[in-house]
Design a protein around this motif. Structure first.
Motif, short mmCIF file in Angstrom:
data_model
loop_
_atom_site.label_atom_id
_atom_site.label_comp_id
_atom_site.label_asym_id
_atom_site.label_seq_id
_atom_site.Cartn_x
_atom_site.Cartn_y
_atom_site.Cartn_z
N UNK A 1 67.55 41.97 57.86
CA UNK A 1 68.72 41.19 58.27
C UNK A 1 68.98 41.34 59.76
N UNK B 1 66.29 39.33 61.66
CA UNK B 1 66.51 37.89 61.57
C UNK B 1 67.77 37.47 62.33
N UNK B 2 68.79 38.34 62.26
CA UNK B 2 70.03 38.01 63.01
C UNK B 2 69.76 38.03 64.51
N UNK C 1 66.93 37.62 65.93
CA UNK C 1 66.09 36.45 66.24
C UNK C 1 66.94 35.18 66.36
N UNK C 2 67.86 35.02 65.40
CA UNK C 2 68.72 33.84 65.42
C UNK C 2 69.61 33.80 66.65
N UNK C 3 70.18 34.97 67.02
CA UNK C 3 71.05 34.99 68.20
C UNK C 3 70.27 34.69 69.47
N UNK D 1 67.48 33.07 69.74
CA UNK D 1 67.03 31.66 69.74
C UNK D 1 68.18 30.73 70.08
N UNK D 2 69.35 31.01 69.49
CA UNK D 2 70.50 30.13 69.75
C UNK D 2 70.90 30.18 71.22
N UNK E 1 68.41 27.84 73.18
CA UNK E 1 68.08 26.50 72.69
C UNK E 1 68.17 25.50 73.84
N UNK F 1 61.09 28.25 70.14
CA UNK F 1 62.00 27.23 69.59
C UNK F 1 61.21 26.17 68.82
N UNK G 1 60.42 27.60 65.49
CA UNK G 1 61.60 27.63 64.62
C UNK G 1 61.95 26.22 64.14
#
Lengths: 234, 250
Positions: A30, A33-34, A36-38, A40-41, A44, A52, A55
């Protein structure tokens, strides 16, 4: 000797709650992935970089699969199916980390996944067709089928649990046995095979989730014609 | 086999939390950026389509302007050609008229020159004939230049109208008798006799010498003349020859 995968030993306790290895591994996944998400966001852009693009490729592939199976807008189902796919994929591949056992090699994690999918199936079915409409699908094609349809809900969830658990646990188990018998580098081909198996199992679990949700929202997986037209044009 | 319900519950919670996190921080932003890019692409495509339509409209306008310019140019060319044709016809007409005028003038001038040359030739011919005749008569005896013309003079008087004959020498007046030389008494007497016989009465005359007669006699009054001389005959011959030449030229 490899311990039994059916028995979980708590690593530590938080109050009365025993914290086992799969939970800790899941927290690590978690966190990854979190993060990674932060990241990437935060980066962007309309002109995507390689990360990107990858993803977006995964996201569009998930949307495409949902649209193919459900014949509906994938947005409401993207979080569930995408999370199931990514978590199982990362969890399965986490066995490459030395000393890490994939959480999906335990029944509790697989059961949690299957229960979430089952609950989501009921939730989406009721949301789309209403309570009466959804439960009326259990009487299809006749009232006599209600027990069998109820049993089907349980057995197919159980089949998902067993399928994922059996494939991943067996892989871990075989690698452990070969590692204990042959040596350091011998299990590498089997680990490569586990990568393939892990990806396939993640795909199968996600697709089966789509199929079950589709059967719930469309009624015996028979989507309305206007929805066909809607997605044919996209 | 034993199910760890705590682990199952924690994993379910973990998965739900992960689902929320990924939905909020991964899937939704990515879907939004894809939608934004799609919208931008659609906008760019629409703008490109609009620009293409504008370019096509401008191209059609340019074609129309080119056609109009070509039509106007053709009209100007046609008008200029018509104007030039009119101008050419006017110049040709003026040139023809001027040429006709010049030709008529030249023809008149040529006619005048020809007449002048003809008159000059006649004069030269007369002079030549007179000279030839005079030289020929110089070989004859002097009497031949008078005697041979007396009867002819008398015949000329006879052929005159009666009124003219009556006026000759009327009321004692004298007529002039031209001779190429001085007359002798005998010649004057012969002439007087022949004239009296022709008129039927006496006619008094005065002799005037005119060598241009070459040979012969002439009587002149105010109203009549009787000529019987070589000069007169040569003039008549030359005049006749000249008239024949003119008729042949015509």
């Amino acid at each position: 000797m490899t311990r039994s995968p059916l028995i979980l030993e708590p690593l530590f306790m938080i109050g009365p709650v025993p914290i086992t290895r799969p939970v800790v591994t899941t927290w690590a996944i978690m966190a990854v992935l979190t993060l990674f998400g932060l990241l990437l966001r935060a980066h962007l852009a309309n002109r995507p970089g390689k990360l990107q693009s990858a993803a977006e490729l995964v996201t569009e592939a998930i949307d495409h699969q949902i649209s193919e199976v459900l014949q509906r807008d994938p947005a409401p189902y993207r979080a569930l199916v995408g999370t199931v796919f990514l978590f199982i994929l990362v969890a399965n591949w986490s066995s490459l980390m030395p000393g890490t056992e994939p959480p999906t090699a335990t029944l509790e994690t697989d059961a949690a996944l299957a229960l979430i999918v089952l609950a989501s199936t009921i939730w989406f079915g009721i949301r789309v067709q209403g309570v009466a409409g959804y439960f009326a699908t259990f009487a299809q094609p006749s009232w006599a089928m209600i027990p069998l349809n109820l049993l089907e809900q349980i057995t197919r969830a159980f089949s998902m649990i067993v399928r994922l658990f059996g494939n991943i646990m067996s892989g871990v188990f075989v690698v452990g046995i070969v590692l204990s018998l042959a040596g350091l580098l011998v299990p590498i081909p089997l680990m490569a095979l586990d990568l393939l198996t892990g990806a396939v199992q993640a795909y199968i679990f996600a697709i089966l989730s789509c199929v079950f949700i589709g059967a719930a929202v469309n009624g015996e997986n028979d989507p309305p014609q206007d929805e066909h037209r809607k997605w044919d044009t996209t | 086999m034993r199910i760890d319900w705590w682990t199952l519950g924690l994993q379910a919670i973990n998965l739900l939390v992960l689902m929320w996190i990924l939905s909020r921080f991964l899937f939704r932003p990515i879907a939004q950026i894809i939608a934004q890019r799609q919208a931008a692409a659609d906008s760019i495509l629409n703008e490109a389509k609009s620009a293409q339509e504008k370019a096509e409209a401008a191209e059609q306008q340019a074609h129309k302007m080119a056609d109009d310019a070509a039509a106007a140019r053709q009209g100007l060319i046609d008008a200029a050609t018509g104007e030039a044709e009119k101008e050419k016809q006017a110049l040709l007409s003026a040139a023809r008229a001027e040429a006709d005028t010049l030709r008529n003038t030249a023809r008149k001038e040529a006619e005048r020159i020809r007449q002048s040359e003809a008159a000059l030739a006649e004069d030269r011919a007369s002079r030549l004939a007179v000279d030839i005749t005079a030289r020929l008569f110089e070989r004859l005896p002097p009497e031949a230049r008078i005697d041979g013309f007396i009867d002819g003079l008398a015949d000329g008087l006879v052929k005159l109208p009666q009124t003219t004959r009556d006026e000759l020498g009327a009321a004692g007046s004298r007529v002039t008798l031209k001779a190429s030389r001085a007359l002798s008494k005998a010649e004057e007497q012969s002439i007087h006799t022949a004239l009296t016989k022709a008129l039927g009465r006496d006619l008094a005359f005065t002799v005037a010498i005119d060598p241009s007669l070459i040979a012969g006699l002439e009587i002149e009054t105010e109203h009549a003349a009787v000529r019987n001389s070589f000069r007169n005959d040569l003039n008549r011959v030359v005049h006749t020859l000249t008239e024949r030449g003119d008729s042949k030229d015509a």
